[in-house]
Design an enzyme around this catalytic site. Structure first.
Site, PDB file in Angstrom:
ATOM      1  N   VAL A  50       0.825  -1.205   0.000  1.00  0.00           N
ATOM      2  CA  VAL A  50       0.000   0.000   0.000  1.00  0.00           C
ATOM      3  C   VAL A  50       0.864   1.262   0.000  1.00  0.00           C
ATOM      4  O   VAL A  50       0.410   2.337  -0.438  1.00  0.00           O
ATOM      5  CB  VAL A  50      -0.932  -0.009   1.230  1.00  0.00           C
ATOM      6  CG1 VAL A  50      -0.140   0.143   2.522  1.00  0.00           C
ATOM      7  CG2 VAL A  50      -2.019   1.046   1.137  1.00  0.00           C
ATOM      8  N   LYS A  51       2.107   1.147   0.430  1.00  0.00           N
ATOM      9  CA  LYS A  51       2.983   2.313   0.526  1.00  0.00           C
ATOM     10  C   LYS A  51       3.416   2.835  -0.835  1.00  0.00           C
ATOM     11  O   LYS A  51       3.957   3.951  -0.928  1.00  0.00           O
ATOM     12  CB  LYS A  51       4.207   1.979   1.376  1.00  0.00           C
ATOM     13  CG  LYS A  51       3.888   1.636   2.824  1.00  0.00           C
ATOM     14  CD  LYS A  51       3.258   2.796   3.565  1.00  0.00           C
ATOM     15  CE  LYS A  51       3.105   2.494   5.047  1.00  0.00           C
ATOM     16  NZ  LYS A  51       2.572   3.627   5.806  1.00  0.00           N
TER      17      LYS A  51
END
Length: 466
Positions: A50-51
């Site tokens: 998700v980063k």
């Protein structure tokens, strides 16, 4: 499954593939009568987590503002995933990258950072926030001392939650056709929860923060953890506990606190029952989502954000030996440590490092004769179990002879006791202790879900002859 002949997307750059991750319904681990539980598969992003979204958004924002110029260096303090996303972006856009990581970061994450050409600087993970070796402090100094250096600063950079408000939240709303009733996400830096939560709350969605049991966001004591990339560790010697500015506690409706054991066992269930190989923070989110789904009832639709893949945790969460030694898993064959040592004591006698010699001797008089006393970082807690990383040494009564009554025992502590998992095979545990030359009278801590619950003498585990 897509229709026959349907082609995948075509992109000019790997960075164009960031986001737009699939939503997958959980089928086999959701009890009958619960709400539907869907998971946002953020590990399908090209950098694997998700980063990627925040990494790309922060870099583009810095380029636009002029904070990051051609030929510059991206610097960040990271537990791994943000660094991996930034390393991917740096490689694709021609920047040098330097990342400071805690020494507890998995070998797989560090290898990935280096694979993208980034420089990795390791630093102790369990230090006070104002310690110059702290991840964020050290990254800031490196950025300031590097010509063309730019500190991404995911904890305070508004581009972090901003990208989730623009992309992650709207994607979930569209993918569920507006039927989502609950969003569950780990806190971590707060970017995903705050950004996606802001968008979805405007549509009446209940936002739930998933947090490890001991972490500060949910009211825990901040003691060390076994689940990476989520929660907020607090060293007892930290002066002022500073939370990330990107985290807005007003966005979520409540916090679900999940024990490390529940998180890690959920991770393994997801792999073996759903075919989803994910990381520990995903286990935290799903364990919380299952609680929410049970309460919400069959008409609700719960979406949990799963941050990363289990491929970067193969040496930890998916390694049976790693889990068993820390008390998260039972050995296949017994007898096991808990069968051998018998019932656990109601509490573990420990000595906070700030305890005076006089106070410890008085406690030993009340407790009766014993062996080495574990020395722990001092926390304001009434806990009867202690996180293993908080045990920083040990002291024997004989070590106190001749010391001034007002001296602190932490200054005279020896090495911390050896540890065994409560579900570990007694024979395997004894053999490992023998190999480590743990003496028959030495104290050994017994761990349950990564926390010390009692201590026993080495000879109670068998193995080396008396």
């Amino acid at each position: 499954m897509g229709s026959d002949g349907e082609a995948g997307a075509v992109y000019d750059s790997v960075l164009d593939a960031v986001g737009a991750t699939p939503l997958v319904r959980l089928r086999r681990i959701v009890p009958e009568g619960s709400a539907q539980v869907w998971v946002k598969t953020e590990w399908t992003s090209p950098g694997g987590s998700v980063k990627d979204r925040a990494a790309l958004a922060m870099v583009l924002d810095a380029e636009e503002s002029g904070a990051l110029r051609p030929g510059g260096t991206i610097v960040e303090g990271t537990s791994g995933n943000t660094g991996i996303g930034l390393a991917m972006v740096a490689a694709a856009r021609g920047y040098r990258a330097v990342f400071v990581v805690p020494d507890r970061t998995t070998a797989e994450k560090q290898a990935l950072l280096r694979a993208y050409g980034a420089e990795v600087v390791r630093t102790p993970g369990l230090v006070p926030q104002d310690d110059p070796r702290h991840v964020r402090r050290l990254a800031g100094r490196i950025a300031a001392g590097t010509p063309g250096g730019w500190l991404a600063d995911q904890y305070d950079n508004p581009a972090n939650p901003g990208v989730h408000e623009r992309t992650t939240g709207p994607e979930i709303w569209a993918q569920t056709g507006g039927r989502v009733t609950h969003l569950v996400a780990g806190v971590g830096t707060g970017g995903t929860l705050t950004g996606a939560g802001r968008y979805l709350r405007r549509h009446g969605v209940t936002v739930v923060a998933a947090d490890p049991w001991t972490y500060r966001y949910g009211g825990g004591d901040g003691s060390p953890y076994h689940v990476e990339a989520v929660g907020h560790y607090l060293h007892p010697l930290t002066g002022t506990d500073t939370w990330p500015r990107v985290y807005d506690p007003a966005v979520h409706d409540r916090v679900e606190r999940i024990g490390d054991g529940d998180s890690l066992r959920t991770v393994r269930s997801l792999a073996r029952s759903e075919g989803l190989l994910v990381g520990g923070s995903s286990g935290t989110a799903v364990a919380a989502a299952l609680r929410v789904a049970a309460e919400a009832g069959p008409d609700a639709v719960v979406v949990a954000v799963l941050p990363d893949s289990g491929r970067i945790y193969l040496s930890t969460y998916f390694d049976d030996d790693w889990l068993t030694r820390r008390g998260f898993l039972d050995a296949v064959a017994g007898p096991r440590v808990r069968d051998t040592v018998g019932p656990y004591a109601p509490g573990l006698l420990v000595a906070p490092a700030t305890t005076t010699v006089a106070a410890l001797l008085a406690a030993l008089d009340r407790a009766g004769p014993g062996g080495a006393v574990p020395v722990v970082l001092p926390r304001e807690t009434d806990a009867v179990t202690w996180s293993a990383p908080d045990v920083i040494g040990s002291v024997r009564p004989a070590d106190l002879v001749g010391l001034r009554p007002d001296e602190r025992v932490g200054a005279h502590a020896g090495p911390p006791p050896a540890t065994v998992g409560h579900g570990e095979s007694t024979a395997a545990a004894a053999a490992r202790l023998d190999a480590a030359a743990v003496g028959r009278h030495d104290a050994v801590l017994v761990l349950v879900d990564g926390r010390a619950v009692t201590q026993v003498r080495r000879d109670r585990l068998g193995g080396r002859p008396a």
